[in-house]
Design a protein around this motif. Structure first.
Motif, short mmCIF file in Angstrom:
data_model
loop_
_atom_site.label_atom_id
_atom_site.label_comp_id
_atom_site.label_asym_id
_atom_site.label_seq_id
_atom_site.Cartn_x
_atom_site.Cartn_y
_atom_site.Cartn_z
N LEU A 154 0.83 -1.21 0.00
CA LEU A 154 0.00 0.00 0.00
C LEU A 154 0.86 1.26 0.00
N VAL A 155 1.92 1.25 0.78
CA VAL A 155 2.82 2.41 0.80
C VAL A 155 3.44 2.62 -0.58
N ASP A 156 3.82 1.54 -1.24
CA ASP A 156 4.38 1.66 -2.59
C ASP A 156 3.35 2.24 -3.57
N GLU A 157 2.09 1.79 -3.44
CA GLU A 157 1.06 2.19 -4.39
C GLU A 157 0.49 3.58 -4.11
N ILE A 158 0.35 3.92 -2.84
CA ILE A 158 -0.34 5.16 -2.47
C ILE A 158 0.62 6.24 -1.99
N GLY A 159 1.72 5.81 -1.36
CA GLY A 159 2.71 6.77 -0.91
C GLY A 159 2.52 7.27 0.50
N GLU A 160 1.44 6.82 1.19
CA GLU A 160 1.18 7.28 2.54
C GLU A 160 1.31 6.13 3.54
N THR A 161 1.38 6.49 4.81
CA THR A 161 1.53 5.50 5.88
C THR A 161 0.34 4.55 5.91
N ALA A 162 0.62 3.25 6.03
CA ALA A 162 -0.42 2.22 6.06
C ALA A 162 -0.46 1.56 7.43
N ASN A 163 -1.69 1.27 7.91
CA ASN A 163 -1.87 0.75 9.26
C ASN A 163 -2.81 -0.45 9.28
N LEU A 164 -2.61 -1.32 10.25
CA LEU A 164 -3.58 -2.35 10.59
C LEU A 164 -4.01 -2.10 12.02
N ALA A 165 -5.34 -2.05 12.23
CA ALA A 165 -5.87 -1.79 13.57
C ALA A 165 -6.94 -2.81 13.90
N MET A 166 -7.18 -3.02 15.20
CA MET A 166 -8.17 -4.00 15.66
C MET A 166 -9.02 -3.39 16.76
N LEU A 167 -10.26 -3.88 16.84
CA LEU A 167 -11.14 -3.50 17.93
C LEU A 167 -10.59 -4.08 19.23
N ASP A 168 -10.51 -3.24 20.25
CA ASP A 168 -9.98 -3.66 21.55
C ASP A 168 -10.87 -3.09 22.64
N GLY A 169 -11.92 -3.83 22.99
CA GLY A 169 -12.89 -3.31 23.95
C GLY A 169 -13.63 -2.13 23.38
N ASP A 170 -13.56 -0.99 24.06
CA ASP A 170 -14.23 0.21 23.57
C ASP A 170 -13.27 1.17 22.87
#
Length: 263
Positions: A100-116
């Motif tokens: 994604l960084v190669d294609e878009i040029g911006e920082t890429a993240n993975l996030a998960m639900l953690d309680g609230d």
């Protein structure tokens, strides 16, 4: 010697007990703090005797802790499981985020639900000198982030409201939505189009575009974030299909890994 029918019955009972134990752990997590046996009974529909038996086992194993008030909280052994799970997800996600960084040029993240809250479990930074950076392991509010909103959009409205009330909806910028009803009204559109945008709602001048990781639950989301001047709203139509492609590829790898036989 046990008969085949008896063995099958025992196996089924074991699976049912395991499923019920996970239900109780998830209810404790959703409670966001201390929880009484009476609440577990009301929300799970299980008999008090069943809950007491399962909770005693979870306490003995360190997955649940009983407080002096006789209420219950999640125990420290879950921390190890969570850390191991996060490391595994981060390892699987890394090549997809790099793409994604190669294609878009911006920082890429993975996030998960953690309680609230939502927690960032992996990140690949942009190569620009000016870039967005969020520490892996950081927990943030759901209402003002792209990843948070796209995860909320997959949940029932009553659960969303409960999470928002539980966590609060603090003001981050002048664009932050702080009314639960206003955010709830937006979520059906987020679910329908399959992505969410944080348009300077968490941090002024920063835009984030997020999509869910497919799998039928509000487990994870992938996003890209960058300065609003570089990641314009006119780029969303180009960015979303790339995010969805990366999310689908990650989900496919996770399903494939889950299906592999273990030694």
């Amino acid at each position: 010697m046990a008969t085949g029918a008896a063995a099958a019955g025992g196996a089924a009972e074991g699976v049912q007990s395991l499923e019920r134990a996970f239900v109780l752990l998830e209810l404790m997590a959703d409670a966001g703090g201390e929880v009484a046996i009476s609440r577990l009974a009301a929300e799970s529909g299980l008999a008090l005797s069943t809950i007491h038996r399962l909770v005693r086992t979870l306490v003995a194993r360190g997955y649940v802790r009983q407080l002096p008030s006789r209420r219950y909280v999640l125990g420290p052994r879950l921390i190890h499981l969570g850390e191991s799970s996060s490391r595994m997800l981060a390892t699987w996600a890394q090549p997809h985020l790099s793409w994604l960084v190669d294609e878009i040029g911006e920082t890429a993240n993975l996030a998960m639900l953690d309680g609230d809250r939502v927690v960032y479990v992996a990140q690949v930074p942009s190569r620009h000198s000016m870039r967005m950076f969020t520490e892996v392991g950081r927990r943030v509010h759901l209402h003002c982030t792209g990843v948070g909103k796209v995860l909320l959009a997959q949940l029932p409205a009553d659960q969303v409201r409960r999470l928002l009330v539980q966590a609060g909806m603090p003001v981050r910028t002048e664009r932050t939505v702080t009314d639960p009803d206003e955010l709830l009204a937006q979520l059906p559109s987020v679910a329908e189009r399959g992505y969410a945008v944080d348009d300077g709602e968490q941090e002024a001048g920063v835009r984030c575009v997020a999509v869910p990781v497919p799998g039928g639950s509000a487990a994870g989301a992938i996003s890209v974030s960058g300065p609003a001047g570089r990641l314009g709203m006119d780029a969303v139509s180009r960015v979303v299909p790339l995010l969805q492609s990366a999310a689908a590829a990650l989900a496919a790898e996770l399903r494939q890994d889950a299906g592999r036989p273990r030694a």
